[in-house]
Design a protein around this motif. Structure first.
Motif, mmCIF file in Angstrom:
data_model
loop_
_atom_site.group_PDB
_atom_site.id
_atom_site.type_symbol
_atom_site.label_atom_id
_atom_site.label_comp_id
_atom_site.label_asym_id
_atom_site.label_seq_id
_atom_site.Cartn_x
_atom_site.Cartn_y
_atom_site.Cartn_z
ATOM 1 N N ASP A 74 18.045 -4.839 -27.354
ATOM 2 C CA ASP A 74 17.953 -4.039 -26.128
ATOM 3 C C ASP A 74 18.275 -4.891 -24.903
ATOM 4 O OD1 ASP A 74 17.233 -1.832 -27.602
ATOM 5 O OD2 ASP A 74 15.082 -2.099 -27.301
ATOM 6 N N PHE A 75 17.765 -6.118 -24.881
ATOM 7 C CA PHE A 75 18.049 -7.004 -23.749
ATOM 8 C C PHE A 75 19.531 -7.360 -23.693
ATOM 9 C CE2 PHE A 75 18.789 -11.291 -22.151
ATOM 10 C CZ PHE A 75 18.273 -11.190 -20.872
ATOM 11 N N VAL A 76 20.111 -7.643 -24.861
ATOM 12 C CA VAL A 76 21.525 -8.013 -24.918
ATOM 13 C C VAL A 76 22.390 -6.911 -24.321
ATOM 14 C CG1 VAL A 76 23.464 -8.382 -26.493
ATOM 15 C CG2 VAL A 76 21.316 -9.607 -26.854
ATOM 16 N N CYS A 118 20.930 -14.698 -20.872
ATOM 17 C CA CYS A 118 22.072 -13.876 -20.452
ATOM 18 C C CYS A 118 23.380 -14.440 -21.003
ATOM 19 C CB CYS A 118 22.134 -13.799 -18.931
ATOM 20 S SG CYS A 118 20.788 -12.848 -18.184
ATOM 21 N N THR A 119 23.485 -15.756 -21.040
ATOM 22 C CA THR A 119 24.684 -16.387 -21.590
ATOM 23 C C THR A 119 24.815 -16.100 -23.077
ATOM 24 O OG1 THR A 119 24.547 -18.141 -19.935
ATOM 25 C CG2 THR A 119 25.868 -18.590 -21.890
ATOM 26 N N ARG A 154 28.868 -4.292 -34.658
ATOM 27 C CA ARG A 154 28.392 -3.201 -35.507
ATOM 28 C C ARG A 154 26.874 -3.314 -35.564
ATOM 29 N NH1 ARG A 154 29.803 -2.058 -41.924
ATOM 30 N NH2 ARG A 154 29.118 0.121 -41.951
ATOM 31 N N ASP A 155 26.207 -2.522 -34.735
ATOM 32 C CA ASP A 155 24.753 -2.606 -34.639
ATOM 33 C C ASP A 155 24.198 -1.240 -34.267
ATOM 34 O OD1 ASP A 155 25.191 -2.328 -31.839
ATOM 35 O OD2 ASP A 155 25.377 -4.492 -31.618
ATOM 36 N N ALA A 156 22.962 -1.207 -33.836
ATOM 37 C CA ALA A 156 22.313 0.064 -33.526
ATOM 38 C C ALA A 156 22.927 0.760 -32.317
ATOM 39 C CB ALA A 156 20.817 -0.168 -33.283
ATOM 40 N N TYR A 157 23.631 0.018 -31.482
ATOM 41 C CA TYR A 157 24.225 0.591 -30.278
ATOM 42 C C TYR A 157 25.687 0.983 -30.467
ATOM 43 C CZ TYR A 157 20.305 -0.598 -27.186
ATOM 44 O OH TYR A 157 19.081 -0.656 -26.568
#
Length: 709
Positions: A445-447, A556-557, A568-571
């Motif tokens: 989520d943060f990414v 953040c980096t 390829r992930d949940a998002y």
């Protein structure tokens, strides 16, 4: 006098070893060392000529950049006049020392003297703690790069992250964390710039290292073209663009015996890591006049879209040249005179020769700088204003006009939706929003919170910087905002009005999307200004806050590192697949089955890319023997074949071949990951004359159709 004598001796030694390696030793390893000496020695001297008042760390990168631009221009001119042959490259290399020696007559500091000063002066001695951190950074970088080499991918995957071990991300995070600690220290600047280049290289080289067969689609076409040029020196018909990149690749290949594939694969990642940190620091040092704060602004590089630099393409290389041009122009924006606009113009021309989508904005940026009101004739204020307004208006439509002109010249089909020339439609097409979603995975989520909002964050920082310092900044900084506005208008016209009907539907927005990174590049100086303001204020804050900011920047980096590649992930699920060994095996099997007879093949982009890479260019008239481009008629038949793999559809493909009497063989290739692959495979088995499969478990199925009348 001693400095000039040293330069002459070094030049003679370089030329002697170069001639020996070219005609006797023929060693790529020695060639790589010679290339490093060529760029380091002559780039250093040229940098001193271009920016006479700058210190070493601020000028060497400009010398290398200008030197490569001159090589690029010379190679391109040779190509259009005749061809790019080994002899042309030899001539460029042999002429470099005398030309640089002539230009650098008034230079006072040699590269050897600067190196001696770095080694002997107490001010450059590295403290023990810094040495330890540096050692840890190097160790982590080696671990990270070695893990990439140990987990290379040759099968079809949607994302590189599917095959890399998860410990890659903690290593990268620690690497960034330690490096940012050095950045905030603000000392050992030369060392820190080198280490930041290492971090940047690890960020953008994952695809180059992990996919040894190649990555993407366009890169295969460019590599095949470069291989053809390396063998024949020219290609017919001669394209109007891309030659700038090809000239650099052939320069390294013919001049220093490096393999074409190797040079192409690492060209953009290497040049980005080599030049961008120093260029960014160069701009920041002029904007802030505080060296320690300038170093901390390097973190702002990860506010830029880095995904365009993970694979070598003319667009990626031209984007890099544009960004370097903008950063190099900062002294002029601050009303200083080095480097002069004519020097910047050389690199602008080089950018145009690499790719027009970046080259045209770069040239217009230079034109706007040249036509600055302070440089205009004071006797004709009305004319000056009209010319300025005309240039701005032209900048807003130059790219759509260039596409229309190219379509007319090349016979491509581009539709124009005149009803979309409506500002209200443009506003609807902006699609600017803040991303905030939750998949109940805190790290992911943060990414995505950072990754999908980073462009807005960069624009916000630049906007606040402009608003806060608008009275102190030179009026020349307005050119940056004019370019962003012009690119935004170009983007809206291209995304709403132009219809690129020669491309498949899902690729038609690609050209407009390429303008978004350019907008952020033109805001880079203002981002630097905004970040310097934030970091300068941070220095007086409590230690716990400063440490927290460093940790946040490292996080953040690491997020930018993840977001730079297909995922390829949940998002998000990337729809593309890389070229696999099975694709290459299938191409060779088809070639073997054809037994020298002409044939057509219907396959997806990955297999077609493998065919170009392995077999080169083969046409029937204007029809390529694999379905490229995706907007072409043969690709439409391939899609029809997936819907209904019948002999009638196969015959429709042969009907596209001009005077196809000699072409009676067609091969239909189906990858097992293709949509509804089981249905297509079973149906094709009943209609084909023969079929086979390659790869473990049948990764690619090949169906042969003998359509002899």
């Amino acid at each position: 006098m001693l400095r000039r004598f040293q330069l002459i001796i070094l030049s003679v030694l370089f030329l002697a070893v170069f001639v020996g390696n070219t005609f006797v030793f023929e060693s790529p390893t020695l060639g790589a060392l010679l290339l490093a000496v060529y760029l380091g020695l002559f780039g250093w001297e040229l940098g001193g000529v271009v920016t006479q008042t700058e210190k070493a760390v601020l000028r060497w990168w400009i010398g290398v950049w200008v030197l490569l631009s001159l090589v690029l221009i010379a190679g391109t001119v040779a190509y259009y006049v005749a061809l790019i042959s080994p002899e042309v490259i030899y001539l460029i290399i042999l002429l470099t020392p005398p030309v640089v020696l002539t230009l650098a007559k008034k230079q006072r500091t040699s590269l050897l003297k600067h190196g001696h000063n770095l080694w002997t002066e107490r001010a450059h001695r590295i403290p023990g703690a810094v040495f330890l951190i540096t050692s840890l950074i190097i160790l982590l970088a080696v671990l990270l790069l070695s893990s990439l080499f140990d987990h290379q991918v040759t099968e079809s995957v949607r994302s590189v992250w599917e095959r890399l071990p998860s410990f890659v991300f903690p290593i990268f995070f620690l690497l960034a964390l330690l490096l940012y600690a050095l950045l905030f220290r603000g000392k050992e600047r030369s060392l820190t710039l080198v280490l930041f280049g290492v971090l940047l290289f690890t960020t953008v080289s994952v695809a180059a290292i992990t996919f040894p067969l190649g990555f993407g689609f366009d890169s295969f076409i460019h590599k095949a073209t470069e291989e053809h040029l390396a063998q024949f020196g020219t290609i017919t018909p001669k394209p109007f663009y891309y030659i700038g990149q090809y000239a650099l690749v052939l320069f390294a290949h013919h001049g220093f015996l490096l393999p074409v594939t190797l040079v192409d694969t690492y060209l953009v990642p290497f040049l980005l890591a080599l030049l961008l940190p120093s260029a960014w620091y160069f701009a920041a040092a002029h904007i802030t006049n505080k060296k320690s704060v300038s170093m901390t602004t390097l973190a702002g590089i990860f506010l830029l879209p880095l995904s365009g630099f993970i694979v070598t393409t003319p667009q990626g290389l031209a984007n890099l040249w544009t960004l370097l041009l903008i950063l190099a122009s900062v002294p002029y924006l601050l009303e200083k005179e080095h480097p002069r606009l004519l020097v910047l113009a050389l690199s602008g021309i080089a950018t145009l020769l690499i790719h027009p989508i970046a080259g045209l904005p770069a040239m217009l940026y230079l034109v706007l700088l040249f036509s600055d009101p302070s440089r205009a004739n004071p006797r004709t204020p009305v004319l000056n204003k009209l010319v300025r307004l005309g240039l701005i208006a032209f900048s807003c439509v130059v790219l759509p006009l260039s596409f229309l002109a190219n379509a007319l010249i090349g016979g491509q089909s581009i539709g124009v939706d005149w009803a979309s020339l409506n500002p209200l439609r443009w506003i609807e097409g902006l699609n600017v929003s803040v991303f905030f979603e939750n998949r109940f995975n805190p790290l992911l989520d943060f990414v995505y919170l950072y990754g999908l909002n980073v462009a807005l964050l960069g624009f916000l920082i630049a906007g606040l910087a402009w608003w806060s310092y608008r009275k102190e900044l030179s009026h020349r900084f307005r050119v940056l905002l004019l370019m962003v506005l012009a690119l935004a208008v170009n983007y809206l016209i291209m995304s709403t009005t132009l219809e690129f009907t020669f491309l498949i539907n899902y690729e038609r927005s690609n050209y407009a999307a390429r303008l978004v990174p350019l907008m952020s590049f033109f805001l880079a100086p203002l981002m630097i200004l905004g970040l310097s303001h934030l970091f300068l204020n941070l220095k007086s804050r409590p230690m716990i806050l400063r440490v927290s900011v460093v940790v946040l920047l490292a996080a953040c980096t690491a997020s930018a590192f993840y977001m730079a590649y297909p995922r390829r992930d949940a998002y998000e699920t990337n729809r593309g697949f890389n070229v696999s060994q099975a694709d290459i095996d299938a191409v060779y099997l088809v070639e073997s089955l054809a037994d020298g007879k002409p044939y057509l093949a219907l396959a997806n982009q990955s297999v077609s890319a493998a065919a170009i890479n392995q077999l080169g260019f083969r046409y029937f008239g204007d029809l390529f023997f694999y379905p490229i481009p995706t907007g072409g008629e043969l690709y439409d038949v391939f899609l029809d074949m997936n819907e209904s793999p019948t002999r009638e559809t196969a015959e429709a493909a042969l009907d596209l071949v001009p005077m196809h009497g000699g072409v009676i063989q067609l091969y239909f290739l189906v990858n097992n990951y293709w949509w509804q692959a089981p249905r297509i495979i079973e149906t094709a088995k009943s209609t084909a004359d023969d079929w086979r499969s390659v790869g473990e478990g049948g990764q690619v199925y090949i169906f042969e159709y003998d359509l002899e009348p």
